[in-house]
Scaffold this active site. Structure first.
Site, short mmCIF file in Angstrom:
data_model
loop_
_atom_site.label_atom_id
_atom_site.label_comp_id
_atom_site.label_asym_id
_atom_site.label_seq_id
_atom_site.Cartn_x
_atom_site.Cartn_y
_atom_site.Cartn_z
N HIS A 98 45.97 -17.98 -48.63
CA HIS A 98 45.74 -16.58 -48.28
C HIS A 98 44.55 -16.47 -47.33
O HIS A 98 43.50 -17.04 -47.57
CB HIS A 98 45.49 -15.76 -49.55
CG HIS A 98 45.40 -14.30 -49.31
ND1 HIS A 98 44.53 -13.51 -50.01
CD2 HIS A 98 46.05 -13.48 -48.46
CE1 HIS A 98 44.66 -12.25 -49.61
NE2 HIS A 98 45.57 -12.21 -48.66
N HIS A 103 39.36 -10.58 -25.11
CA HIS A 103 39.83 -11.96 -24.97
C HIS A 103 38.72 -12.96 -25.31
O HIS A 103 38.98 -14.00 -25.90
CB HIS A 103 40.36 -12.18 -23.55
CG HIS A 103 41.02 -13.52 -23.37
ND1 HIS A 103 42.10 -13.92 -24.12
CD2 HIS A 103 40.75 -14.54 -22.52
CE1 HIS A 103 42.46 -15.13 -23.74
NE2 HIS A 103 41.66 -15.53 -22.77
#
Length: 129
Positions: free
Chosen positions: A20, A96
């Protein structure tokens, strides 16, 4: 022999080992790969395999709770943005530069042959229960 699913043994192993909140990246052929992050290189030539092909197949076999994209995909790769926006998975957008920093803490980067701008995603693993 593995009858169904992803035939690439490296990708299959990575997906099987995810816990997870672990993260993997599906990347275009230009994204820098940080030192120490496992690279699974599928690129054969420009465009092969495409980001979309790999993205669709991985999503079929991975439980994903969140997808992270570079904000720039919205303006610099509108066609791909429209396609990935149709998924029902939570989406987050970062610069980015931030995206590249986040790739440093991922389990693996799957490098495609995609040669269009900002065709990259970080997939965060969910739980099955």
């Amino acid at each position: 022999m593995y009858k169904t699913g992803i035939l690439n043994s490296d990708i299959s192993k990575v997906l099987s080992d995810l816990g997870h909140t672990d993260r993997i990246v599906i990347a275009d052929c230009g994204l820098p790969i940080p030192k120490g992050v496992r690279k699974i290189d599928l690129a054969l030539t420009f465009g092969v395999p495409s980001f979309e092909n790999v993205f669709e197949i991985v999503l079929k076999h991975m439980s994903v709770q969140k997808m992270i994209f570079a904000e720039e995909i919205k303006t610099e790769n509108k066609a791909l943005f429209e396609k990935v926006s149709q998924t029902k998975v939570e989406q987050q957008f970062v610069s980015h530069e931030t995206f590249k920093v986040l790739t440093q803490d991922t389990v693996a980067i799957i490098r495609t042959g995609e040669a269009t701008p900002f065709a990259n995603v970080i997939l965060e693993s969910d739980v099955l229960f």
